[in-house]
Design an enzyme around this catalytic site. Structure first.
Site, PDB file in Angstrom:
ATOM      1  N   ASP A  59       0.719  -1.234   0.130  1.00 38.41           N
ATOM      2  CA  ASP A  59       0.063   0.069   0.178  1.00 38.41           C
ATOM      3  C   ASP A  59       0.880   1.351  -0.086  1.00 38.41           C
ATOM      4  O   ASP A  59       0.180   2.287  -0.494  1.00 38.41           O
ATOM      5  CB  ASP A  59      -0.941   0.023   1.137  1.00 38.41           C
ATOM      6  CG  ASP A  59      -0.200  -0.457   2.589  1.00 38.41           C
ATOM      7  OD1 ASP A  59       0.909  -0.511   2.685  1.00 38.41           O
ATOM      8  OD2 ASP A  59      -0.938  -0.048   3.531  1.00 38.41           O
ATOM      9  N   GLU A 105      10.905  -3.403  12.658  1.00 41.58           N
ATOM     10  CA  GLU A 105      12.283  -2.760  12.070  1.00 41.58           C
ATOM     11  C   GLU A 105      13.454  -2.709  12.961  1.00 41.58           C
ATOM     12  O   GLU A 105      14.547  -3.143  12.499  1.00 41.58           O
ATOM     13  CB  GLU A 105      11.987  -1.459  11.433  1.00 41.58           C
ATOM     14  CG  GLU A 105      11.029  -1.171  10.454  1.00 41.58           C
ATOM     15  CD  GLU A 105       9.596  -0.893  11.153  1.00 41.58           C
ATOM     16  OE1 GLU A 105       9.294  -1.209  12.234  1.00 41.58           O
ATOM     17  OE2 GLU A 105       8.657  -0.454  10.380  1.00 41.58           O
TER      18      GLU A 105
END
Lengths: 291, 291
Positions: free
Chosen positions: A147, A230
């Site tokens: 997205d 992350e």
């Protein structure tokens, strides 16, 4: 000279001339083949790892991202579904978009499906890393959600990453951007709306890693920890000195990736099969939700 | 035969052979030039009218749409801002994306800015029609919002529209799709979650119109009436017989356009200029919000 011997001589001259031009033509062909090769040097391969899952917007998102990736050369798109089996509609669409791709599945382990903050995309990304360990030897990989929005120039920049490269990501958190802070050309911390005790407060769309560097760290992987995916992954790449992080996008002064999110659509209402029998709508429903 | 006259004869044979090969080579060249020309016939031009307005997601949306349009040949992108003056960031981005474009402005009239349901994009689209009347003579135009998703094959299909063509749009209303109903190969009504007394209950992304057809209808334009923009515009193209509407996307059985909507982001918090002086963040803020 007899007529026969002079005819033979003329033929010899004709054949020799033909030979000269054949050699010249061969030379001409060989040059025209060399020239384009020289201008299109083979760039290091790029591996784009895209986790995806079934939802009404899925096919649209993959289409849109695919058309961006289609502008980038020597790229392999690893599309990894959070699903037990590959979806037929996804496979069809990937063939249609026609970016070189590998289609894999990696269902999220059951215990995480129950957690309040689902660590979405972790099983998929780790499956991507596993594929790289088994199949890749050089180049660079990047986690690109379906997205988000990407300027194609970031792909050309990240392609030459030696260890880890980073750059700003627009439209994240209340600050509107997440970025390494660069002072005097050096990494001097991170600008992000949420730090949360992270060593690397960066967005998934904000870094790329060299394949060789990954292969030298056999234990590197992404943790199932919402908000810390992350950070956990980058920490697992240790040893990595902060001075070794390459700062792209003109020393982090440009926005070349955006954390766009698409508005969720509810699952479509069922088609009244009796009312619409004998119309296109039956086939159309198949195209939307599969058989 | 003297030595001199036979030398002349050999030279003549040499030159004649050369001539034969020169003629053959010329023929070869002329053919290689003809062949690609034949395969790249010039297709009818496509005019893509995209209304846009300033918001945090704007540059990302234009980038993403631009990369889709970049795959389509003989296309002109009319990007029309709801603004009094063109935005520098938009101009820069359009040059960077490098799809052939025309950048115009068309601010929404003040009285509509106050209305509860703003008829967004109407002034822009009418400005697009005005530009077409002044500059175009053939081809096809299409209203493509910057947040939607398009499969590039729909552009190749709409390009040959004689009057008006229509096809399904995914992700609209509670039905999940809006489409002409096709029965026995004929248009037999519309499938849309909201009919609202409309003659043409279709989505903006679901139809294209021939430029010649538009030019023959000098009064055709879009009304400032939220929810009735498509219907009002299509009605203003009268006379148009329903049997003349061309049904694309395999008789409306495929989804090649999606009404995707991007989640709105709040305006970014202000940068602490003192704290971050001497860093990349000052330039980064400019890249996000302009000077």
């Amino acid at each position: 000279m007899t007529l026969k011997s002079s005819a033979r001589l003329y033929l010899t001259i004709f054949l020799m001339t033909t030979c000269i031009y054949m050699v010249l033509y061969q030379y001409h062909i060989s040059r025209t083949q060399i020239l384009p090769d020289a201008s299109t040097e083979i760039k290091p391969p790029l591996y784009i790892i895209t986790p995806t899952y079934k939802r009404p917007e899925q096919l649209a998102e993959l289409t849109r991202l695919g058309y961006t990736l289609k502008h980038v050369s020597n790229l392999l798109w690893l599309v990894i579904e959070d699903s037990k089996t590959p979806s037929e509609l996804v496979t069809k669409r990937l063939h249609h978009i026609a970016v070189p791709f590998i289609h894999l599945v990696a269902p999220m382990p059951e215990q995480y499906r129950k957690s309040k903050a689902m660590p979405r995309g972790v099983s998929n990304r780790n499956r991507g890393l596993e594929w790289l360990r088994a199949n890749a030897t050089e180049g660079v990989f990047y986690f690109a959600d379906d997205d988000n929005t990407y300027d194609i120039s970031i792909f050309e920049q990240m392609r030459y990453t030696k260890k880890v490269s980073m750059w700003p990501v627009g439209l994240v958190t209340r600050l509107g951007v997440s970025s390494p802070i660069v002072r005097n050309g050096q990494l001097d911390g991170f600008y992000d709306g949420w730090i949360g005790g992270r060593k690397y407060p960066v967005d998934m769309a904000g870094f790329a890693v060299s394949v060789k560097f990954l292969l030298e760290r056999p234990n590197a992987k992404m943790p199932y920890k919402a908000g810390y995916e992350e950070d956990g992954f980058l920490k697992s790449l240790s040893p990595l000195n902060k001075t070794e992080i390459e700062l792209l996008a003109s020393s982090c002064t440009e926005v070349l990736t955006w954390h766009t999110q698409t508005k969720k659509n509810p699952v479509a209402a069922k088609l009244n099969v009796t009312k619409y029998s004998g119309t296109n709508l039956l086939k159309l429903t198949e195209a939307l939700v599969g058989k």
